[in-house]
Design a protein around this motif. Structure first.
Motif, PDB file in Angstrom:
ATOM      1  N   ALA A  46      -2.174 -21.180  11.004  1.00 32.91           N
ATOM      2  CA  ALA A  46      -3.222 -20.702  10.348  1.00 32.91           C
ATOM      3  C   ALA A  46      -2.983 -19.183  10.068  1.00 32.91           C
ATOM      4  CB  ALA A  46      -4.558 -20.588  11.133  1.00 32.91           C
ATOM      5  N   VAL A  47      -2.008 -18.461  10.802  1.00 31.25           N
ATOM      6  CA  VAL A  47      -1.588 -17.150  10.513  1.00 31.25           C
ATOM      7  C   VAL A  47      -0.576 -17.180   9.168  1.00 31.25           C
ATOM      8  CG1 VAL A  47      -0.173 -15.090  11.260  1.00 31.25           C
ATOM      9  CG2 VAL A  47      -2.012 -16.513  12.772  1.00 31.25           C
ATOM     10  N   LEU A  48       0.093 -18.246   9.266  1.00 36.17           N
ATOM     11  CA  LEU A  48       1.005 -18.123   7.870  1.00 36.17           C
ATOM     12  C   LEU A  48       0.180 -18.794   6.647  1.00 36.17           C
ATOM     13  CD1 LEU A  48       4.227 -19.678   9.378  1.00 36.17           C
ATOM     14  CD2 LEU A  48       3.808 -17.455   9.038  1.00 36.17           C
ATOM     15  N   ALA A  49      -0.755 -19.672   7.034  1.00 39.81           N
ATOM     16  CA  ALA A  49      -1.519 -20.086   5.905  1.00 39.81           C
ATOM     17  C   ALA A  49      -2.292 -18.777   5.211  1.00 39.81           C
ATOM     18  CB  ALA A  49      -2.519 -21.192   6.297  1.00 39.81           C
ATOM     19  N   ALA A  50      -2.572 -17.776   5.880  1.00 36.35           N
ATOM     20  CA  ALA A  50      -3.332 -16.659   5.109  1.00 36.35           C
ATOM     21  C   ALA A  50      -2.273 -15.833   4.417  1.00 36.35           C
ATOM     22  CB  ALA A  50      -4.095 -15.926   6.238  1.00 36.35           C
ATOM     23  N   LEU A  51      -1.017 -15.895   4.675  1.00 38.43           N
ATOM     24  CA  LEU A  51      -0.052 -14.928   4.070  1.00 38.43           C
ATOM     25  C   LEU A  51       0.177 -15.294   2.758  1.00 38.43           C
ATOM     26  CD1 LEU A  51       2.264 -14.750   6.840  1.00 38.43           C
ATOM     27  CD2 LEU A  51       0.756 -12.835   6.148  1.00 38.43           C
ATOM     28  N   PRO A  52       0.610 -14.273   1.888  1.00 35.94           N
ATOM     29  CA  PRO A  52       1.332 -14.807   0.422  1.00 35.94           C
ATOM     30  C   PRO A  52       2.347 -15.518   0.654  1.00 35.94           C
ATOM     31  CG  PRO A  52       1.766 -12.424   0.973  1.00 35.94           C
ATOM     32  CD  PRO A  52       0.903 -13.165   2.145  1.00 35.94           C
ATOM     33  N   PRO A  53       2.822 -16.437  -0.435  1.00 39.73           N
ATOM     34  CA  PRO A  53       4.294 -17.360  -0.313  1.00 39.73           C
ATOM     35  C   PRO A  53       5.446 -16.296   0.001  1.00 39.73           C
ATOM     36  CG  PRO A  53       3.267 -17.158  -2.449  1.00 39.73           C
ATOM     37  CD  PRO A  53       2.244 -16.531  -1.611  1.00 39.73           C
ATOM     38  N   ASP A  54       6.406 -16.813   0.654  1.00 38.35           N
ATOM     39  CA  ASP A  54       7.653 -16.388   0.771  1.00 38.35           C
ATOM     40  C   ASP A  54       8.320 -16.054  -0.685  1.00 38.35           C
ATOM     41  OD1 ASP A  54      10.360 -15.464   1.197  1.00 38.35           O
ATOM     42  OD2 ASP A  54      10.364 -16.892   2.755  1.00 38.35           O
ATOM     43  N   PRO A  55       8.608 -14.808  -1.197  1.00 39.36           N
ATOM     44  CA  PRO A  55       8.968 -14.490  -2.380  1.00 39.36           C
ATOM     45  C   PRO A  55      10.455 -14.911  -2.411  1.00 39.36           C
ATOM     46  CG  PRO A  55       9.010 -12.702  -1.262  1.00 39.36           C
ATOM     47  CD  PRO A  55       8.407 -13.521  -0.383  1.00 39.36           C
ATOM     48  N   GLY A  56      11.323 -15.125  -1.271  1.00 39.93           N
ATOM     49  CA  GLY A  56      12.647 -15.648  -1.411  1.00 39.93           C
ATOM     50  C   GLY A  56      13.429 -14.553  -1.747  1.00 39.93           C
TER      51      GLY A  56
ATOM     52  N   GLY B  55      -0.337  -3.597  -1.034  1.00 38.54           N
ATOM     53  CA  GLY B  55       0.202  -2.247  -0.684  1.00 38.54           C
ATOM     54  C   GLY B  55       1.619  -2.576   0.179  1.00 38.54           C
ATOM     55  N   VAL B  56       1.786  -3.721   0.787  1.00 38.15           N
ATOM     56  CA  VAL B  56       2.893  -4.098   1.521  1.00 38.15           C
ATOM     57  C   VAL B  56       3.806  -5.319   0.693  1.00 38.15           C
ATOM     58  CG1 VAL B  56       3.694  -5.022   3.805  1.00 38.15           C
ATOM     59  CG2 VAL B  56       1.593  -3.485   3.565  1.00 38.15           C
ATOM     60  N   ARG B  57       5.107  -5.193   0.870  1.00 33.73           N
ATOM     61  CA  ARG B  57       5.830  -6.319  -0.028  1.00 33.73           C
ATOM     62  C   ARG B  57       5.659  -7.518   0.942  1.00 33.73           C
ATOM     63  NH1 ARG B  57      11.132  -3.596   0.931  1.00 33.73           N
ATOM     64  NH2 ARG B  57      11.704  -5.607   1.722  1.00 33.73           N
ATOM     65  N   ASP B  58       5.510  -8.803   0.297  1.00 31.60           N
ATOM     66  CA  ASP B  58       5.353  -9.976   0.863  1.00 31.60           C
ATOM     67  C   ASP B  58       6.095 -10.580   1.750  1.00 31.60           C
ATOM     68  OD1 ASP B  58       3.008 -10.062  -1.052  1.00 31.60           O
ATOM     69  OD2 ASP B  58       3.964 -11.668  -2.334  1.00 31.60           O
ATOM     70  N   ASP B  59       7.337 -10.178   1.813  1.00 30.89           N
ATOM     71  CA  ASP B  59       8.399 -10.614   2.752  1.00 30.89           C
ATOM     72  C   ASP B  59       8.378  -9.741   3.856  1.00 30.89           C
ATOM     73  OD1 ASP B  59       9.424  -8.214   0.794  1.00 30.89           O
ATOM     74  OD2 ASP B  59      11.428  -8.381   2.020  1.00 30.89           O
ATOM     75  N   VAL B  60       8.233  -8.528   3.650  1.00 31.52           N
ATOM     76  CA  VAL B  60       7.883  -7.605   4.978  1.00 31.52           C
ATOM     77  C   VAL B  60       6.502  -8.016   5.605  1.00 31.52           C
ATOM     78  CG1 VAL B  60       7.255  -5.230   5.457  1.00 31.52           C
ATOM     79  CG2 VAL B  60       9.002  -5.786   3.828  1.00 31.52           C
TER      80      VAL B  60
ATOM     81  N   ALA C  79      13.744 -13.682  -5.071  1.00 28.06           N
ATOM     82  CA  ALA C  79      13.190 -13.244  -6.246  1.00 28.06           C
ATOM     83  C   ALA C  79      12.706 -11.822  -5.553  1.00 28.06           C
ATOM     84  CB  ALA C  79      11.886 -14.034  -6.793  1.00 28.06           C
ATOM     85  N   GLY C  80      12.235 -11.547  -4.344  1.00 33.83           N
ATOM     86  CA  GLY C  80      11.691 -10.518  -3.731  1.00 33.83           C
ATOM     87  C   GLY C  80      12.858  -9.435  -3.662  1.00 33.83           C
ATOM     88  N   LYS C  81      13.981  -9.743  -3.844  1.00 30.46           N
ATOM     89  CA  LYS C  81      15.133  -8.875  -3.617  1.00 30.46           C
ATOM     90  C   LYS C  81      15.654  -8.386  -5.094  1.00 30.46           C
ATOM     91  CE  LYS C  81      16.472 -10.911   0.885  1.00 30.46           C
ATOM     92  NZ  LYS C  81      17.502 -11.693   1.307  1.00 30.46           N
ATOM     93  N   ILE C  82      14.980  -8.670  -5.922  1.00 30.87           N
ATOM     94  CA  ILE C  82      15.673  -8.211  -7.319  1.00 30.87           C
ATOM     95  C   ILE C  82      15.206  -6.967  -7.714  1.00 30.87           C
ATOM     96  CG2 ILE C  82      15.431  -8.848  -9.946  1.00 30.87           C
ATOM     97  CD1 ILE C  82      15.034 -11.604  -9.164  1.00 30.87           C
ATOM     98  N   THR C  83      13.985  -6.407  -7.458  1.00 30.06           N
ATOM     99  CA  THR C  83      13.827  -5.036  -7.859  1.00 30.06           C
ATOM    100  C   THR C  83      13.444  -4.109  -6.509  1.00 30.06           C
ATOM    101  OG1 THR C  83      11.174  -5.606  -7.727  1.00 30.06           O
ATOM    102  CG2 THR C  83      12.382  -5.742  -9.741  1.00 30.06           C
ATOM    103  N   MET C  84      13.492  -2.906  -6.678  1.00 29.76           N
ATOM    104  CA  MET C  84      13.206  -2.015  -5.545  1.00 29.76           C
ATOM    105  C   MET C  84      11.983  -2.258  -4.797  1.00 29.76           C
ATOM    106  SD  MET C  84      15.908   0.094  -4.895  1.00 29.76           S
ATOM    107  CE  MET C  84      15.462   1.576  -4.545  1.00 29.76           C
ATOM    108  N   ALA C  85      10.980  -2.432  -5.739  1.00 26.97           N
ATOM    109  CA  ALA C  85       9.613  -2.759  -5.245  1.00 26.97           C
ATOM    110  C   ALA C  85       9.360  -4.000  -4.649  1.00 26.97           C
ATOM    111  CB  ALA C  85       8.775  -2.280  -6.743  1.00 26.97           C
ATOM    112  N   GLY C  86      10.238  -5.164  -4.927  1.00 31.71           N
ATOM    113  CA  GLY C  86      10.038  -6.306  -4.346  1.00 31.71           C
ATOM    114  C   GLY C  86       8.604  -7.228  -4.834  1.00 31.71           C
ATOM    115  N   ILE C  87       8.028  -8.004  -4.379  1.00 35.65           N
ATOM    116  CA  ILE C  87       7.059  -8.707  -4.572  1.00 35.65           C
ATOM    117  C   ILE C  87       5.885  -8.308  -3.693  1.00 35.65           C
ATOM    118  CG2 ILE C  87       5.989 -10.841  -5.335  1.00 35.65           C
ATOM    119  CD1 ILE C  87       8.723 -11.887  -6.014  1.00 35.65           C
ATOM    120  N   ASP C  88       4.565  -8.118  -4.190  1.00 34.29           N
ATOM    121  CA  ASP C  88       3.333  -7.676  -3.674  1.00 34.29           C
ATOM    122  C   ASP C  88       2.271  -8.589  -4.418  1.00 34.29           C
ATOM    123  OD1 ASP C  88       1.276  -7.118  -2.037  1.00 34.29           O
ATOM    124  OD2 ASP C  88       1.416  -5.225  -2.473  1.00 34.29           O
TER     125      ASP C  88
END
Length: 176
Positions: free
Chosen positions: A32-42, A58-63, A44-53
């Protein structure tokens, strides 16, 4: 202190296969903890400095996912790491503005102090966490370049011994 962190990050990036997982004896993460999280950006989350949120918290999804998975049993630790993630991400983004970079450096130190106020293994948590946030060479290089320019300024000696006050939340109001 940030130079020591940067060295540790380099070591982790050079030979780390990923985060260590849960501590012995801790229960597995509730799905249930994982279900509430945004999807793993994989990747794609490493392409830009800002990543994916994706959830704009305010916190990158992978973080965000790493924090929830590794510290599912500690609300205080999750809050302190979210505080630090925002500060580290801002530091990288504000590198062209000396005043903002110095403000962000203070925020990074405050978040680390906050964690140390209640976590006996804060050094190790911070070490692992910094490698997660600075998980690409462009992010790490940006961090190191900004730290080299502005890292010599004193940040937080006035709070020595009162590190709980460095939290942007009330750790005493949390169970664990």
């Amino acid at each position: 202190m940030r130079k020591l962190i940067a060295f540790g990050i380099l070591v982790l990036l050079a030979g780390c296969s990923g985060p260590s997982g849960q501590k012995p004896g801790e229960p597995k993460v509730d799905p249930a903890v994982l279900a509430a999280l945004p999807p793993d950006p994989g990747d794609a989350g490493k392409i830009t400095m800002a990543g994916i949120d994706a959830d704009h918290d305010g916190v990158r999804d992978d973080v965000q996912r790493w924090i929830a998975i590794h510290y599912a049993n500690s609300e205080k630790t999750r809050a302190a790491l979210r505080q630090k993630a925002k500060a580290l991400q801002a530091f990288i983004g504000d590198g062209d503005d000396p005043a903002k970079a110095r403000r962000d450096a203070v925020a990074i130190d405050k978040a680390s102090e906050c964690l140390a106020s209640f976590a006996g293994d804060a050094f190790y948590i911070n070490h692992d966490f910094d490698a997660v946030v600075l998980n690409t060479y462009p992010r790490l290089n940006a961090y190191l370049g900004i730290d080299k320019k502005y890292g010599g300024a004193p940040t937080s000696d006035s709070r020595r011994g009162h590190w709980k006050q460095s939290c942007d939340f009330n750790p005493d109001a949390m169970k664990n």
